[in-house]
Design an enzyme around this catalytic site. Structure first.
Site, PDB file in Angstrom:
ATOM      1  N   GLY A  22       0.766  -1.217   0.043  1.00 31.93           N
ATOM      2  CA  GLY A  22       0.048  -0.192   0.147  1.00 31.93           C
ATOM      3  C   GLY A  22       0.881   1.182  -0.061  1.00 31.93           C
ATOM      4  CG  ASP A  72      -5.924  -9.158  -5.904  1.00 34.97           C
ATOM      5  OD1 ASP A  72      -6.092  -8.398  -4.927  1.00 34.97           O
ATOM      6  OD2 ASP A  72      -6.728  -9.603  -6.705  1.00 34.97           O
ATOM      7  CB  SER A 151      -7.796   1.699  12.436  1.00 33.24           C
ATOM      8  OG  SER A 151      -8.751   2.396  12.685  1.00 33.24           O
ATOM      9  CE1 TYR A 164      -9.458  -0.198   7.711  1.00 33.36           C
ATOM     10  CE2 TYR A 164     -10.430   0.862   9.600  1.00 33.36           C
ATOM     11  CZ  TYR A 164      -9.495   0.989   8.743  1.00 33.36           C
ATOM     12  OH  TYR A 164      -8.280   1.599   8.587  1.00 33.36           O
ATOM     13  CE  LYS A 168      -6.553  -1.424   9.146  1.00 33.74           C
ATOM     14  NZ  LYS A 168      -5.126  -1.411   8.543  1.00 33.74           N
TER      15      LYS A 168
END
Length: 259
Positions: A22, A72, A151, A164, A168
């Site tokens: 990323g 990917d 996060s 999500y 995390k």
């Protein structure tokens, strides 16, 4: 000068190889640039070739050593293929930064298995597989740095954390497990925990000025984060100066988490 030598011993990444997933947008791109400018040879792993090429071209124009791999990370085969391709430019990495993430957050009652599975693969399984691929080699060589980007939702639920937030939270647990396994051999494993940062991953919230202002007001600095706010923390955790810091969640959030 003594100061330059001392700082170099603590923070220089000369001679190191880093892989950043990323790393072609948002926080990941800022970290990629920071590691490269601190001396590391950096391989950027992401999906979009145009963004990858632009990131690497910017760095090589400055004299940095950088390369890119399009992969990917939403499938195990994609992760494994990306990992093998990432060692081709500069060799086995000393530093692994897992910044790639997916942010699909439907209301909990509408959260289907497809969203759950995709989120867990990109946000959790990919870092696990990459750790399994590179961590033992780092331990054998006696030096390694694994950094995960997590996060606030690893610690608290808000704005529909859903899968999500779960991914995390589990990623922070993975860092502690990796630290337990490999820190005796010179490999530290930590997480960086952002506050709200205006990146493509947060497009939905970024489009609401009132929510953006409310999030800024919740910090102690009075502003939301910027990708470049993570440069110094990443270089620190990637270098020799952080040898006794492992298994930790380091908040880079302007005081968001304690206000």
């Amino acid at each position: 000068m003594i100061s330059q030598t001392y700082l170099s011993e603590l923070f220089s990444l000369e001679g190191r190889v880093a892989v950043v997933t990323g790393g072609s947008s948002g926080i990941g791109r800022a970290i990629t640039g920071a590691l490269a400018r601190a001396g590391a040879s950096v391989v950027v792993v992401a999906r979009r070739e145009a963004e990858l090429a632009a990131t690497v071209d910017e760095l090589t124009a400055e004299g940095c050593r950088a390369a890119w791999v399009s992969a990917d990370l939403s499938t195990a085969d994609g992760v494994r293929g990306g990992a093998e391709a990432a060692v081709a430019p500069f060799g086995e990495p000393d530093i692994l930064v897992n910044c790639a993430g997916i942010n699909l957050r439907p209301p909990m009652g509408e959260l289907g298995e497809d969203v759950w599975d995709t989120t867990m693969t990109v946000n959790l399984k990919a870092p696990y597989l990459l750790g399994q691929r590179f961590g033992p080699g780092m331990a054998e060589r006696g030096f390694g740095r694994i950094i995960h980007i997590t996060s606030q939702q690893a610690h608290r639920a808000f704005v529909q954390s859903g899968a999500y937030g779960v991914s995390k939270g589990a990623l922070e647990s993975l860092a502690r497990s990796q630290a337990e396994a490999w820190s005796p051999y010179g490999v530290t494993c930590n997480t960086l925990v952002p506050g709200f940062v205006m990146t493509p991953l947060n497009e939905r919230l970024s489009a609401d000025p009132e929510k953006v202002a409310a999030l800024a007001a919740r910090t102690m600095t009075g502003r939301n984060g910027l990708p470049e706010d993570f440069a110094g923390a990443a270089v620190f955790l990637a270098g020799r100066g952080s040898a006794y810091v492992t298994g930790q969640s380091v908040f880079v959030d302007g005081g968001f988490s304690v206000h």
